[in-house]
Write an enzyme that holds these catalytic residues in place. Sequence first.
Site, PDB file in Angstrom:
ATOM      1  N   ASP A 137      22.683   6.384 -31.314  1.00 20.59           N
ATOM      2  CA  ASP A 137      23.695   5.721 -31.897  1.00 20.59           C
ATOM      3  C   ASP A 137      24.955   6.274 -32.434  1.00 20.59           C
ATOM      4  N   CYS A 191      21.394 -13.680 -16.616  1.00 19.30           N
ATOM      5  CA  CYS A 191      21.892 -14.392 -17.549  1.00 19.30           C
ATOM      6  C   CYS A 191      22.235 -15.901 -16.671  1.00 19.30           C
ATOM      7  N   CYS A 194      24.285 -19.031 -18.485  1.00 18.53           N
ATOM      8  CA  CYS A 194      24.171 -19.074 -19.831  1.00 18.53           C
ATOM      9  C   CYS A 194      25.240 -18.475 -20.660  1.00 18.53           C
ATOM     10  N   CYS A 197      25.225 -17.243 -26.358  1.00 13.01           N
ATOM     11  CA  CYS A 197      25.643 -16.032 -27.108  1.00 13.01           C
ATOM     12  C   CYS A 197      27.103 -16.323 -27.519  1.00 13.01           C
ATOM     13  N   CYS A 201      28.699 -17.645 -31.670  1.00 18.98           N
ATOM     14  CA  CYS A 201      29.504 -16.433 -32.459  1.00 18.98           C
ATOM     15  C   CYS A 201      30.401 -16.900 -33.452  1.00 18.98           C
ATOM     16  N   CYS A 217      34.077  -9.239 -35.025  1.00 16.53           N
ATOM     17  CA  CYS A 217      32.804  -9.158 -34.786  1.00 16.53           C
ATOM     18  C   CYS A 217      32.114  -9.232 -36.392  1.00 16.53           C
ATOM     19  N   CYS A 247      24.461 -13.998 -31.909  1.00 18.50           N
ATOM     20  CA  CYS A 247      24.237 -13.914 -30.577  1.00 18.50           C
ATOM     21  C   CYS A 247      23.057 -13.605 -30.137  1.00 18.50           C
ATOM     22  N   CYS A 251      19.918 -16.338 -27.965  1.00 15.85           N
ATOM     23  CA  CYS A 251      19.507 -15.643 -26.446  1.00 15.85           C
ATOM     24  C   CYS A 251      18.231 -16.288 -25.923  1.00 15.85           C
TER      25      CYS A 251
HETATM   26  C1  B12 Z   1      30.765   0.744 -32.053  1.00 15.17           C
HETATM   27  C2  B12 Z   1      29.348  -0.302 -31.713  1.00 15.17           C
HETATM   28  C3  B12 Z   1      29.384  -1.212 -32.274  1.00 15.17           C
HETATM   29  C4  B12 Z   1      30.457  -2.228 -32.877  1.00 15.17           C
HETATM   30  C5  B12 Z   1      30.925  -2.717 -31.580  1.00 15.17           C
HETATM   31  C6  B12 Z   1      30.090  -3.552 -30.537  1.00 15.17           C
HETATM   32  C7  B12 Z   1      29.920  -3.388 -29.038  1.00 15.17           C
HETATM   33  N1  B12 Z   1      29.817  -4.286 -28.448  1.00 15.17           N
HETATM   34  O1  B12 Z   1      30.531  -2.357 -28.629  1.00 15.17           O
HETATM   35  C8  B12 Z   1      30.153  -3.046 -33.800  1.00 15.17           C
HETATM   36  C9  B12 Z   1      30.181  -2.669 -35.034  1.00 15.17           C
HETATM   37  C10 B12 Z   1      30.802  -4.509 -33.846  1.00 15.17           C
HETATM   38  C11 B12 Z   1      28.552  -3.278 -33.400  1.00 15.17           C
HETATM   39  C12 B12 Z   1      27.846  -4.317 -33.594  1.00 15.17           C
HETATM   40  C13 B12 Z   1      26.564  -4.502 -33.248  1.00 15.17           C
HETATM   41  N2  B12 Z   1      25.716  -3.464 -32.992  1.00 15.17           N
HETATM   42 CO1  B12 Z   1      26.355  -1.726 -32.412  1.00 15.17          CO
HETATM   43  N3  B12 Z   1      26.762  -0.035 -31.718  1.00 15.17           N
HETATM   44  C14 B12 Z   1      27.844   0.338 -31.542  1.00 15.17           C
HETATM   45  C15 B12 Z   1      27.779   1.883 -30.672  1.00 15.17           C
HETATM   46  C16 B12 Z   1      28.140   3.004 -31.917  1.00 15.17           C
HETATM   47  C17 B12 Z   1      28.818   2.013 -29.487  1.00 15.17           C
HETATM   48  C18 B12 Z   1      28.862   0.980 -28.603  1.00 15.17           C
HETATM   49  C19 B12 Z   1      30.084   1.101 -27.647  1.00 15.17           C
HETATM   50  O2  B12 Z   1      30.180   1.853 -26.952  1.00 15.17           O
HETATM   51  N4  B12 Z   1      31.056   0.252 -27.778  1.00 15.17           N
HETATM   52  C20 B12 Z   1      32.435   0.088 -26.960  1.00 15.17           C
HETATM   53  C21 B12 Z   1      32.223  -1.045 -25.970  1.00 15.17           C
HETATM   54  C22 B12 Z   1      33.345  -0.959 -25.033  1.00 15.17           C
HETATM   55  O3  B12 Z   1      31.063  -0.826 -25.042  1.00 15.17           O
HETATM   56  P1  B12 Z   1      30.461  -1.873 -24.683  1.00 15.17           P
HETATM   57  O4  B12 Z   1      30.117  -2.982 -25.615  1.00 15.17           O
HETATM   58  O5  B12 Z   1      29.139  -1.192 -23.961  1.00 15.17           O
HETATM   59  O6  B12 Z   1      31.450  -2.643 -23.551  1.00 15.17           O
HETATM   60  C23 B12 Z   1      30.998  -2.502 -22.472  1.00 15.17           C
HETATM   61  C24 B12 Z   1      31.017  -3.955 -21.618  1.00 15.17           C
HETATM   62  O7  B12 Z   1      32.347  -4.310 -22.209  1.00 15.17           O
HETATM   63  C25 B12 Z   1      31.098  -3.617 -20.425  1.00 15.17           C
HETATM   64  N5  B12 Z   1      31.880  -4.493 -19.328  1.00 15.17           N
HETATM   65  C26 B12 Z   1      33.044  -4.666 -19.224  1.00 15.17           C
HETATM   66  N6  B12 Z   1      33.181  -5.524 -18.229  1.00 15.17           N
HETATM   67  C27 B12 Z   1      32.116  -5.654 -17.835  1.00 15.17           C
HETATM   68  C28 B12 Z   1      31.657  -6.338 -16.604  1.00 15.17           C
HETATM   69  C29 B12 Z   1      30.488  -6.564 -16.049  1.00 15.17           C
HETATM   70  C30 B12 Z   1      29.895  -7.157 -14.972  1.00 15.17           C
HETATM   71  C31 B12 Z   1      29.459  -5.660 -16.702  1.00 15.17           C
HETATM   72  C32 B12 Z   1      27.939  -5.665 -16.544  1.00 15.17           C
HETATM   73  C33 B12 Z   1      29.931  -5.010 -17.790  1.00 15.17           C
HETATM   74  C34 B12 Z   1      31.097  -5.011 -18.427  1.00 15.17           C
HETATM   75  O8  B12 Z   1      31.482  -2.257 -20.002  1.00 15.17           O
HETATM   76  C35 B12 Z   1      31.735  -1.515 -21.365  1.00 15.17           C
HETATM   77  C36 B12 Z   1      31.313  -0.027 -21.335  1.00 15.17           C
HETATM   78  O9  B12 Z   1      30.100   0.075 -21.252  1.00 15.17           O
HETATM   79  C37 B12 Z   1      26.306   1.625 -30.166  1.00 15.17           C
HETATM   80  C38 B12 Z   1      25.689   2.948 -30.032  1.00 15.17           C
HETATM   81  C39 B12 Z   1      25.942   3.822 -28.806  1.00 15.17           C
HETATM   82  N7  B12 Z   1      26.461   5.122 -29.081  1.00 15.17           N
HETATM   83  O10 B12 Z   1      26.167   3.490 -27.684  1.00 15.17           O
HETATM   84  C40 B12 Z   1      25.644   0.558 -31.003  1.00 15.17           C
HETATM   85  C41 B12 Z   1      24.787  -0.129 -30.392  1.00 15.17           C
HETATM   86  C42 B12 Z   1      25.437  -0.928 -29.032  1.00 15.17           C
HETATM   87  N8  B12 Z   1      24.735  -1.338 -31.517  1.00 15.17           N
HETATM   88  C43 B12 Z   1      23.579  -1.972 -31.643  1.00 15.17           C
HETATM   89  C44 B12 Z   1      23.239  -2.964 -32.472  1.00 15.17           C
HETATM   90  C45 B12 Z   1      21.775  -3.419 -32.724  1.00 15.17           C
HETATM   91  C46 B12 Z   1      24.221  -3.937 -32.889  1.00 15.17           C
HETATM   92  C47 B12 Z   1      24.158  -5.178 -33.656  1.00 15.17           C
HETATM   93  C48 B12 Z   1      23.322  -6.181 -33.062  1.00 15.17           C
HETATM   94  C49 B12 Z   1      23.934  -5.041 -35.093  1.00 15.17           C
HETATM   95  C50 B12 Z   1      23.954  -6.097 -35.992  1.00 15.17           C
HETATM   96  N9  B12 Z   1      22.729  -7.172 -35.973  1.00 15.17           N
HETATM   97  O11 B12 Z   1      24.856  -6.449 -36.556  1.00 15.17           O
HETATM   98  C51 B12 Z   1      25.405  -5.621 -33.307  1.00 15.17           C
HETATM   99  C52 B12 Z   1      25.804  -6.489 -32.099  1.00 15.17           C
HETATM  100  C53 B12 Z   1      27.167  -7.194 -31.864  1.00 15.17           C
HETATM  101  C54 B12 Z   1      27.548  -7.387 -30.386  1.00 15.17           C
HETATM  102  N10 B12 Z   1      27.516  -8.537 -29.676  1.00 15.17           N
HETATM  103  O12 B12 Z   1      27.937  -6.035 -29.745  1.00 15.17           O
HETATM  104  C55 B12 Z   1      22.428  -1.303 -30.415  1.00 15.17           C
HETATM  105  C56 B12 Z   1      22.488  -2.275 -29.472  1.00 15.17           C
HETATM  106  C57 B12 Z   1      21.068  -2.188 -28.574  1.00 15.17           C
HETATM  107  C58 B12 Z   1      20.793  -3.309 -27.515  1.00 15.17           C
HETATM  108  N11 B12 Z   1      19.768  -3.963 -27.486  1.00 15.17           N
HETATM  109  O13 B12 Z   1      21.570  -3.261 -26.754  1.00 15.17           O
HETATM  110  C59 B12 Z   1      23.297  -0.093 -30.148  1.00 15.17           C
HETATM  111  C60 B12 Z   1      23.095   0.636 -28.878  1.00 15.17           C
HETATM  112  C61 B12 Z   1      22.648   0.977 -30.910  1.00 15.17           C
HETATM  113  C62 B12 Z   1      21.579   1.699 -30.902  1.00 15.17           C
HETATM  114  N12 B12 Z   1      21.376   2.987 -30.824  1.00 15.17           N
HETATM  115  O14 B12 Z   1      20.407   1.055 -30.656  1.00 15.17           O
HETATM  116  N13 B12 Z   1      27.956  -2.221 -32.727  1.00 15.17           N
END
Ligand code: B12
Length: 359
Positions: A137, A191, A194, A197, A201, A217, A247, A251
Amino acid sequence: MRIGSKFLTREIKSFGSKLGLAQVGVAPPDLSLWGERFRHWLDQGFEGEMRYMARDASRRTDPRAVFPEVRSVVVVSMNYYPGDRYRGCLQDPAAGYVANYALHEDYHPLIESKLTQLLQHIRSLTDDKVQGKIYVDTGPVLEKAFAVMAGMGWMGRHSLLISQDAGSWLLLGVLLLDVELDFDEPVRDQCGDCTRCIESCPTQAILSPYVVDARRCISYLLGELKGAIPVEMRPRIGNRVFGCDDCQWACPYNKGAVVSTEASFSPKKELTFPSLIVLMGMREEDFKGLFYNNPVMRVKRNRFLRNVAVALGNSGDQRAVPALEKRLSDPDPMVREHVEWAINRLAESPPLEKGEGGI
Ligand code: B12
């Protein structure tokens, strides 16, 4: 001792399952496509106050920048699903909803310790030649992207990893290794059309499939934001006091989720349906006792009281007014401002219907 990559990969997976990990996958250390997407997210300022995400962007998008010798990325997951009994808390305005991942002990040390044992096992099989780095994380690693590349599931439209069998109630950890392993194949996005999610929100934080504006969020507003919660967002927070699961509750892949058997993930009784009035009355030592070794500890007492005040303001429960009034003399100005907001909102709220909000 020379050991084949196939054999070592098999050993890692079988030891991982003995450790109680739900999944173990292996990905190559290459994030090119995901790195680009991540930078696009940052360009729009979606990280809000989580400035460290932008500061370490070059490391986050290239695992070689954190561990130059990396040749493989082992990703593990743990199931933390507590069952749907506590979901009812969202319908109880007198209680505070704590997200599923925070109902129990902090997952970071638990997954870290499992990854440490896994690394020790790998080293014991390779005459201590293999080196590794563990991240759970908080490190500069895009864990979800690696989990997707490791074939553990696909990225759902809420941006979380979904496994066809296990759903999304999974927490992740990563082990970077300087040895080449057999990489898993990514699985297809399932998905379909669907969008539940996105629709579920409460704050419309999922702007488009896969893209979450963290600033909207609820999980960010309650857990990451240090200052005041924007006034226009407060009514949408409902009775949530830490994290948000909407969300994931929405699901369809979570319908068949199996309750976690990990003892450390069994919910703490005091955190399921906790009375908001009791939480509002907590002293510093009560807070520390209740949230010892729990993710809520990170937000400290003042931000937690800020969250509880918002939930009470949304409760419509006039019985909360005396507890709120006592907090008007809290030493923290941010707490006082949220308490005032809650008192004013309650003054404008219609009284609860009979049977609602029983404390
Ligand atoms: C910052 C962070 C948050 C932030 C930002 C959320 C987010 N979506 O990133 C906040 C505080 C809001 C948050 C909330 C939550 N989080 Co959080 N968070 C993180 C953290 C530290 C970094 C994530 C990150 O890099 N975000 C930056 C964005 C840009 O990355 P991303 O969402 O992956 O974005 C990708 C997509 O946009 C994608 N994308 C864009 N265009 C396209 C197009 C296609 C076709 C595809 C496939 C993808 C794609 O590419 C981007 C780059 O990877 C991780 C741990 C880690 N080090 O990875 C935990 C993590 C993601 N969180 C986690 C959890 C459990 C949660 C919550 C459920 C907690 C809760 N119950 O409140 C919520 C869920 C909210 C949500 N829907 O995201 C878990 C998720 C586990 C899983 N099953 O995926 C993680 C992995 C922690 C862990 N070690 O388990 N979190």
